[in-house]
Design a protein around this motif. Structure first.
Motif, mmCIF file in Angstrom:
data_model
loop_
_atom_site.group_PDB
_atom_site.id
_atom_site.type_symbol
_atom_site.label_atom_id
_atom_site.label_comp_id
_atom_site.label_asym_id
_atom_site.label_seq_id
_atom_site.Cartn_x
_atom_site.Cartn_y
_atom_site.Cartn_z
ATOM 1 N N TYR A 184 -30.561 -40.190 12.206
ATOM 2 C CA TYR A 184 -31.942 -39.805 12.969
ATOM 3 C C TYR A 184 -32.026 -40.220 14.325
ATOM 4 O O TYR A 184 -32.547 -39.714 15.357
ATOM 5 C CB TYR A 184 -33.148 -40.187 12.256
ATOM 6 C CG TYR A 184 -33.372 -39.451 10.810
ATOM 7 C CD1 TYR A 184 -34.102 -38.015 10.995
ATOM 8 C CD2 TYR A 184 -32.788 -39.804 9.718
ATOM 9 C CE1 TYR A 184 -34.180 -37.357 9.745
ATOM 10 C CE2 TYR A 184 -32.960 -38.739 8.676
ATOM 11 C CZ TYR A 184 -33.498 -37.778 8.532
ATOM 12 O OH TYR A 184 -33.766 -37.081 7.481
ATOM 13 N N VAL A 185 -31.648 -41.573 14.425
ATOM 14 C CA VAL A 185 -31.701 -42.307 15.656
ATOM 15 C C VAL A 185 -30.666 -41.604 16.631
ATOM 16 O O VAL A 185 -30.988 -41.499 17.782
ATOM 17 C CB VAL A 185 -31.621 -43.667 15.462
ATOM 18 C CG1 VAL A 185 -31.741 -44.398 17.062
ATOM 19 C CG2 VAL A 185 -32.743 -44.252 14.691
ATOM 20 N N HIS A 186 -29.427 -41.518 16.220
ATOM 21 C CA HIS A 186 -28.443 -40.858 17.055
ATOM 22 C C HIS A 186 -28.840 -39.393 17.284
ATOM 23 O O HIS A 186 -28.390 -39.131 18.659
ATOM 24 C CB HIS A 186 -26.906 -41.038 16.139
ATOM 25 C CG HIS A 186 -26.428 -42.246 16.045
ATOM 26 N ND1 HIS A 186 -26.113 -43.240 16.904
ATOM 27 C CD2 HIS A 186 -26.126 -43.116 14.899
ATOM 28 C CE1 HIS A 186 -25.648 -44.296 16.754
ATOM 29 N NE2 HIS A 186 -25.649 -44.236 15.329
ATOM 30 N N ALA A 187 -29.343 -38.738 16.564
ATOM 31 C CA ALA A 187 -29.612 -37.499 16.889
ATOM 32 C C ALA A 187 -30.752 -37.368 18.023
ATOM 33 O O ALA A 187 -30.817 -36.528 19.144
ATOM 34 C CB ALA A 187 -30.483 -36.523 15.851
ATOM 35 N N GLY A 188 -31.764 -38.383 17.974
ATOM 36 C CA GLY A 188 -32.774 -38.511 19.110
ATOM 37 C C GLY A 188 -32.157 -38.864 20.233
ATOM 38 O O GLY A 188 -32.595 -38.229 21.260
ATOM 39 N N TRP A 189 -31.238 -39.681 20.668
ATOM 40 C CA TRP A 189 -30.757 -39.929 21.831
ATOM 41 C C TRP A 189 -29.945 -38.846 22.439
ATOM 42 O O TRP A 189 -29.591 -38.619 23.356
ATOM 43 C CB TRP A 189 -30.292 -41.400 22.197
ATOM 44 C CG TRP A 189 -28.754 -41.814 21.329
ATOM 45 C CD1 TRP A 189 -28.984 -42.341 19.799
ATOM 46 C CD2 TRP A 189 -27.418 -41.402 21.662
ATOM 47 N NE1 TRP A 189 -27.389 -42.550 19.693
ATOM 48 C CE2 TRP A 189 -26.667 -41.945 20.570
ATOM 49 C CE3 TRP A 189 -26.978 -40.951 22.828
ATOM 50 C CZ2 TRP A 189 -25.204 -41.837 20.616
ATOM 51 C CZ3 TRP A 189 -25.705 -40.802 22.873
ATOM 52 C CH2 TRP A 189 -24.740 -41.176 21.718
ATOM 53 N N LYS A 246 -38.881 -39.841 4.849
ATOM 54 C CA LYS A 246 -38.481 -38.884 5.843
ATOM 55 C C LYS A 246 -39.577 -39.031 7.060
ATOM 56 O O LYS A 246 -38.931 -38.572 8.106
ATOM 57 C CB LYS A 246 -38.569 -37.484 5.223
ATOM 58 C CG LYS A 246 -37.459 -37.299 4.028
ATOM 59 C CD LYS A 246 -37.500 -35.773 3.513
ATOM 60 C CE LYS A 246 -36.065 -35.613 2.758
ATOM 61 N NZ LYS A 246 -35.982 -34.256 2.143
ATOM 62 N N ALA A 295 -38.490 -41.645 9.237
ATOM 63 C CA ALA A 295 -37.036 -41.432 9.666
ATOM 64 C C ALA A 295 -37.375 -40.551 11.058
ATOM 65 O O ALA A 295 -36.737 -40.508 11.793
ATOM 66 C CB ALA A 295 -35.973 -40.739 8.803
ATOM 67 N N ALA A 296 -38.143 -39.467 10.881
ATOM 68 C CA ALA A 296 -38.543 -38.502 11.910
ATOM 69 C C ALA A 296 -39.073 -39.079 13.083
ATOM 70 O O ALA A 296 -38.990 -38.837 14.136
ATOM 71 C CB ALA A 296 -39.371 -37.350 11.337
ATOM 72 N N PHE A 356 -36.535 -40.798 15.297
ATOM 73 C CA PHE A 356 -35.822 -39.715 15.837
ATOM 74 C C PHE A 356 -36.818 -39.550 17.227
ATOM 75 O O PHE A 356 -36.157 -39.350 18.289
ATOM 76 C CB PHE A 356 -35.833 -38.198 15.116
ATOM 77 C CG PHE A 356 -35.383 -37.204 15.980
ATOM 78 C CD1 PHE A 356 -34.089 -37.019 16.516
ATOM 79 C CD2 PHE A 356 -36.408 -36.312 16.390
ATOM 80 C CE1 PHE A 356 -34.088 -35.934 17.004
ATOM 81 C CE2 PHE A 356 -36.179 -35.218 17.126
ATOM 82 C CZ PHE A 356 -34.656 -34.923 17.446
ATOM 83 N N SER A 369 -36.747 -42.301 19.521
ATOM 84 C CA SER A 369 -35.271 -42.419 20.292
ATOM 85 C C SER A 369 -35.368 -41.401 21.474
ATOM 86 O O SER A 369 -34.896 -41.612 22.529
ATOM 87 C CB SER A 369 -34.331 -42.132 19.078
ATOM 88 O OG SER A 369 -32.851 -42.004 20.030
ATOM 89 N N PHE A 370 -35.853 -40.147 20.966
ATOM 90 C CA PHE A 370 -35.719 -39.113 22.106
ATOM 91 C C PHE A 370 -36.452 -39.257 23.126
ATOM 92 O O PHE A 370 -36.180 -39.178 24.264
ATOM 93 C CB PHE A 370 -36.064 -37.722 21.407
ATOM 94 C CG PHE A 370 -36.178 -36.539 22.250
ATOM 95 C CD1 PHE A 370 -35.077 -35.799 22.692
ATOM 96 C CD2 PHE A 370 -37.632 -36.267 22.790
ATOM 97 C CE1 PHE A 370 -35.269 -34.836 23.565
ATOM 98 C CE2 PHE A 370 -37.519 -35.043 23.666
ATOM 99 C CZ PHE A 370 -36.396 -34.357 24.006
#
Length: 639
Positions: free
Chosen positions: A421-426, A496, A499-500, A503, A506-507
């Motif tokens: 989730y974090v990786h998807a954000g950045w 969840k 976790a969202a 995300f 991070s984004f």
């Protein structure tokens, strides 16, 4: 669903805030339309009246209509101290046309009124980058040649069926009176009552390319060769066209007032055919800031505080903000001083302090002149490389700290399943940055208001989320039996929804910094420094990667209670910094008031010399202090 609602609220705030200056954008378009009417009138009046008599009734009626329309549209522009004089000059122009005055007199009146209009309501009159004449030639052949002819002689296959006939762009007597900006406005808007339609479907760069190509059709190769020789052998002539903006707004006829007619013809022919000869000046919008400041002071002198405030804000957004990234990279101290002084000026206006406003405006005029000098200086490879490197490091470290803290926390807690989730954000933020670059480069010129609003709301959103995370981390750093807590509690705590939220944090955190970096790089990029800019970017990425690895390795060695304690302190500090930066960004666009105070400006800590930014940081610090005290008391009671 809660995370989605939070994101939608943040997104809607950013989008809706970008409409703050819609009225100003409308004023810019209206000003350009009036200018086009006046320029068209100045060039075409000679066909309607000769020796005091009407030569063409239809042309004469059109001149009367254009003059009347210009007068009407001038009357509904925002009030400025110069508006009364503009309306008077418009009335005089209409009277001259009614009297069938000589064409040179009417043309001079129309040109002077058009020039005064741009002084009162400054607008950009040049392309954002050097026009591509090869692209312009291709677009001309596919869109214009059917009417105007392949070489501009108005002999295209459709020409004979049109009424009125299309303009012969190769007619030098007429072309010498028209600037490239005038042609670009005709391409953009068309000409009402004629077969010349608007080509607004083309991009801004494409319309400039067509206009520049069309402006070369009345010149021969001999004209261009003569101009190239003059440009090479007589450096004193370079002052006539110091920037691409000057070339775009000047006509050959206007140039003859400063140099001989043959020289004017040759220079115009050569430079319009090779606009890349002139370096695109980053300082082209600074005269707008200077003019708006003068108008703002004049409005304050008449007691019109509302107009003074609007013009003062416009001086920043329309004149200074577009060159901020380039100036910050070249001379950050000067950039900071101008930004601070701009705030001081707006505060003087808001408190109706005329003496302070005058003194501050005078200081600003000098600072803006210094900025012009800094931006007009050439970009050497070393300064480009260092500028690109420092920009990335300055903007990237903040986002890196937040992302690394989240990654380290999840690894420490044994929750590798949430890492995606974090990786998807950045990663999504980097993709969004690439899209922003494409938009800012090829589609639209992102306004200063849009940029500052995005940065401001993003920073405040991230600060609030970080504050909540920091308080939670501090609470857990005081708890005992960490292994049991991680095993029994964390699996349910990080559901969840959480976790969202990771995300989203991070984004938003990374995109805010990427957004800023992209706009800096767009401002710095030229045809000749791209390799050095990319080298600085690549070096910065390597340095940030090394920092990330070191942080992750060092955090892995910390006991979990210490890790949570240090992490909570880190995110709390970042929350304070982002709160200050967010409020400062919203102040720049007038969304929040600005009250200067005597404190040092420390941008790296989000400290700005205004009461509002400091108050926001004090509120965050107070919340942190209260939460620490509460957490400690709760721990003591449990103990």
């Amino acid at each position: 669903m809660q995370v989605i609602r939070v994101f939608l609220v943040w997104f809607c705030l950013v989008v809706s805030a970008t409409t703050l200056h819609a009225e100003q954008l409308s004023t810019v378009e209206q000003t350009k339309q009036i200018w086009q009417l006046l320029d068209y009138l100045a060039v075409d009046y000679a066909k309607s009246v000769k020796e005091g008599a009407i030569a063409s009734q239809s042309e004469y009626a059109e001149m009367q209509e254009f003059a009347h329309a210009a007068r009407q549209q001038l009357a509904v522009l925002p009030t400025t101290p110069q508006q009364v004089a503009l309306l008077s000059d418009a009335d005089a122009l209409r009277q001259s046309i009614a009297q069938k005055a000589p064409s040179d007199r009417v043309g001079d009146q129309a040109h002077r009124l058009a020039a005064a209009l741009l002084m009162a309501y400054p607008v950009p009159v040049s392309p954002l980058k050097t026009p591509d004449l090869r692209q312009g030639a291709a677009l001309y052949q596919s869109n214009c040649a059917a009417c105007h002819g392949v070489s501009g002689h108005a002999d295209g296959p459709l020409a004979s069926s049109l009424n009125p006939q299309p303009i012969a762009l190769a007619d030098h007597a007429r072309a010498r009176e028209r600037s490239v900006f005038a042609l670009q406005q005709i391409v953009t808007r068309g000409v009402e009552g004629t077969s010349m339609a608007s080509f607004a479907k083309l991009t801004e760069d494409e319309r400039w390319a067509v206009a520049y190509f069309a402006s070369t059709l009345s010149y021969s190769d001999a004209d261009r060769q003569a101009g190239a020789k003059l440009w090479a052998e007589r450096p004193e002539l370079h002052a006539a066209f110091p920037t691409l903006a000057k070339l775009s707004e000047s006509s050959e006829s206007a140039l003859t007032k400063a140099v001989d007619a043959d020289v004017a013809r040759g220079l115009t022919a050569y430079l319009r055919s090779a606009p890349g000869t002139l370096a695109q000046s980053n300082a082209d919008t600074l005269p707008i800031a200077m003019t708006k400041l003068k108008a703002s002071v004049a409005a304050l002198e008449t007691g019109d505080m509302a107009a003074a405030a609007r013009l003062g804000l416009s001086a920043y957004l329309d004149g200074f903000e577009p060159v901020e990234p380039a100036l910050a990279a070249k001379n950050n101290a000067l950039f900071s001083e101008i930004e601070k002084t701009m705030g001081d000026y707006r505060h003087a206006v808001s408190t109706n302090n005329l003496a302070q406003a005058r003194a501050t405006a005078t200081r600003l005029q000098g600072l803006l002149s210094d900025a012009q000098g800094a931006l007009d200086s050439s970009n050497d490879p070393l300064s480009t490389f260092i500028g690109a490197l420092t920009i990335l490091l300055r903007e990237g470290v903040e986002a890196l700290l937040v992302v690394v803290a989240m990654l380290a926390f999840l690894k420490k807690a044994g929750r590798q399943d949430v890492l995606p989730y974090v990786h998807a954000g950045w990663i999504a933020a980097l993709a969004g940055g690439a899209l922003t670059w494409a938009v800012a480069t090829y589609l639209v010129d992102l306004s200063g208001a849009s940029r500052e609003m995005t940065e401001g709301f993003s920073a405040i959103f991230a600060a609030v989320v970080l504050l909540a995370v920091g308080i939670w981390m501090h609470q857990k750093s005081l708890a005992g039996r960490w292994q049991a807590y991680v095993k029994d509690k964390l699996s349910s705590a990080l559901n969840k929804r959480s976790a969202a939220m990771l995300f989203l944090l991070s984004f938003v955190t990374v995109y805010r910094e990427v957004f800023e970096t992209v706009l800096f790089y767009v401002a710095l990029w030229t045809e000749h420094n791209g390799v050095y800019l990319l080298a600085g970017l690549g070096t910065g990425i390597v340095i940030l990667a090394v920092i990330a690895v070191l942080l992750l390795r060092s955090s892995a060695k910390l006991p979990i209670s210490q890790f949570f304690a240090y992490s909570s302190a880190l995110v709390a500090v970042l929350a304070v910094i982002l709160a200050g930066k967010g409020v400062a960004a919203l102040q720049k666009v007038g969304f929040l008031d600005m009250t200067p105070v005597a404190v040092p400006r420390v941008e790296v800590l989000g400290i700005y010399p205004t009461a509002q930014t400091l108050a926001a940081q004090v509120v965050i610090l107070a919340i942190i202090a209260v939460s620490i005290r509460y957490n400690l008391r709760s721990q003591n009671r449990r103990g």
